[in-house]
Design a protein around this motif. Structure first.
Motif, PDB file in Angstrom:
ATOM      1  N   GLN A 118       9.914   8.019  -0.693  1.00  0.00           N
ATOM      2  CA  GLN A 118       9.751   6.811  -1.304  1.00  0.00           C
ATOM      3  C   GLN A 118       8.594   6.127  -0.857  1.00  0.00           C
ATOM      4  OE1 GLN A 118      11.148   6.156  -4.016  1.00  0.00           O
ATOM      5  NE2 GLN A 118      12.298   8.055  -3.925  1.00  0.00           N
ATOM      6  N   GLY A 119       7.761   6.794   0.164  1.00  0.00           N
ATOM      7  CA  GLY A 119       6.490   6.464   0.541  1.00  0.00           C
ATOM      8  C   GLY A 119       6.805   5.546   2.125  1.00  0.00           C
ATOM      9  N   VAL A 120       5.647   5.401   2.668  1.00  0.00           N
ATOM     10  CA  VAL A 120       5.739   4.552   3.898  1.00  0.00           C
ATOM     11  C   VAL A 120       4.537   3.476   3.693  1.00  0.00           C
ATOM     12  CG1 VAL A 120       5.097   4.684   6.348  1.00  0.00           C
ATOM     13  CG2 VAL A 120       6.465   6.553   5.317  1.00  0.00           C
ATOM     14  N   TYR A 121       5.195   2.254   4.031  1.00  0.00           N
ATOM     15  CA  TYR A 121       4.426   0.877   3.957  1.00  0.00           C
ATOM     16  C   TYR A 121       4.194   0.362   5.257  1.00  0.00           C
ATOM     17  CZ  TYR A 121       5.711   1.604  -0.900  1.00  0.00           C
ATOM     18  OH  TYR A 121       5.712   2.519  -1.932  1.00  0.00           O
ATOM     19  N   ALA A 122       3.145  -0.099   5.564  1.00  0.00           N
ATOM     20  CA  ALA A 122       2.586  -0.740   6.968  1.00  0.00           C
ATOM     21  C   ALA A 122       1.619  -1.810   6.636  1.00  0.00           C
ATOM     22  CB  ALA A 122       2.428   0.224   7.979  1.00  0.00           C
ATOM     23  N   GLY A 123       1.485  -2.710   7.591  1.00  0.00           N
ATOM     24  CA  GLY A 123       0.269  -3.672   7.718  1.00  0.00           C
ATOM     25  C   GLY A 123      -0.710  -3.226   8.846  1.00  0.00           C
ATOM     26  N   ALA A 124      -1.700  -3.598   8.760  1.00  0.00           N
ATOM     27  CA  ALA A 124      -2.932  -3.236   9.730  1.00  0.00           C
ATOM     28  C   ALA A 124      -3.716  -4.342   9.909  1.00  0.00           C
ATOM     29  CB  ALA A 124      -3.525  -2.050   9.134  1.00  0.00           C
ATOM     30  N   MET A 125      -4.348  -4.492  10.913  1.00  0.00           N
ATOM     31  CA  MET A 125      -5.514  -5.621  11.351  1.00  0.00           C
ATOM     32  C   MET A 125      -6.140  -4.934  12.242  1.00  0.00           C
ATOM     33  SD  MET A 125      -4.776  -9.289  13.517  1.00  0.00           S
ATOM     34  CE  MET A 125      -4.336  -8.371  15.028  1.00  0.00           C
ATOM     35  N   PHE A 126      -7.479  -5.097  12.053  1.00  0.00           N
ATOM     36  CA  PHE A 126      -8.637  -4.644  12.830  1.00  0.00           C
ATOM     37  C   PHE A 126      -9.757  -5.473  12.287  1.00  0.00           C
ATOM     38  CE2 PHE A 126      -7.802  -2.346   8.852  1.00  0.00           C
ATOM     39  CZ  PHE A 126      -9.231  -2.187   8.314  1.00  0.00           C
TER      40      PHE A 126
END
Length: 252
Positions: A223-231
């Protein structure tokens, strides 16, 4: 020639004068003053008290106040010299401090004053990040174009290193990676360069599946992988566009 009687009277007067007390001795009659001193005045023998010499026209005053006028005249001159030194030192310090402020990179930051340029940088950077970090195994042309047109400098190698392993698995698993910038902030604008802090959401979904009996369409394996990113990214303005020249993942 005196007679014996005259001699006898003289002798008697002498005896009377010798036998009389001292306070009864005849005193000389005082002479009347005619207005001119003919002898020493009362208190003769005493030195007259010194009188202060007062200042006359064209001559300085010689009393005790005159002796202290010299040091008092020097006080304003000393104060003036001290103030001159202090003001000169302050002027030198202020000039040096002004030079430091002019040379300070933070003072040349126009991120808060040039709102139009800030908005332009945010818009172009957000679009560039979304294109550079989104990948569709069925249509790789947009991803490849973004890598060629939106990167410059060392960011080219950084982008290849970050996505090298992901792209190798994406081809096998038929992965679709979508990156959406949710927020961004321009930290600094210094002439033709700027630094932007980026917040993004990423999703990775594999479309590879196994066919069911009866010849139906493949079923997704997950069903997918979701994540937040900050850079952060450093961008440079060239040919009317803001290009990414550095990608900072904060050590991750």
């Amino acid at each position: 020639m005196p007679t014996p009687r005259h001699h006898l009277n003289r002798q008697r007067r002498r005896q009377a004068l010798a036998a009389a007390p001292e306070d009864t001795a005849p005193r000389p009659r005082p002479r009347a003053s005619v207005g001119v001193l003919t002898g020493p005045a009362p208190g003769a023998g005493r030195r007259p008290a010194a009188k202060p010499v007062r200042e006359t026209a064209g001559a300085p005053e010689e009393d005790t106040a005159a002796s202290g006028s010299g040091p008092r005249r020097l006080v304003p001159l000393v104060v003036l010299c001290v103030l001159t030194l202090l003001l000169g030192g302050f002027a030198g310090w202020a000039h040096g401090r002004a030079g430091e402020l002019r040379d300070d990179p933070a003072r040349s930051n126009t991120a808060l004053t040039d709102l139009a340029r800030t908005s332009e940088i945010k818009g172009q950077t957000g679009a560039a990040v979304a294109a550079l970090f989104s990948y569709d195994h069925a249509d790789t042309a947009p991803f490849e174009k973004a890598g060629k047109t939106l990167l410059t400098g060392k960011a080219v190698e950084q982008h290849r290193t970050l996505l090298g392993g992901v792209l190798a698995r994406a081809a096998e698993q038929k992965t679709v990676i979508t990156t959406t910038v949710t927020d961004s902030a321009v930290e600094r604008i210094d002439g033709e360069r700027a630094r932007v802090l980026v917040y993004a959401d990423q999703s990775s979904v594999s479309t590879a599946g196994t066919a069911k009996a009866g010849g139906k369409q493949p079923k997704a394996q997950d069903q997918g992988v979701y994540a937040g990113a900050m850079f952060a990214v450093d961008v440079v303005h060239r040919d009317g566009r803001w290009l990414v020249e550095n990608i900072d993942t904060f050590g991750r």
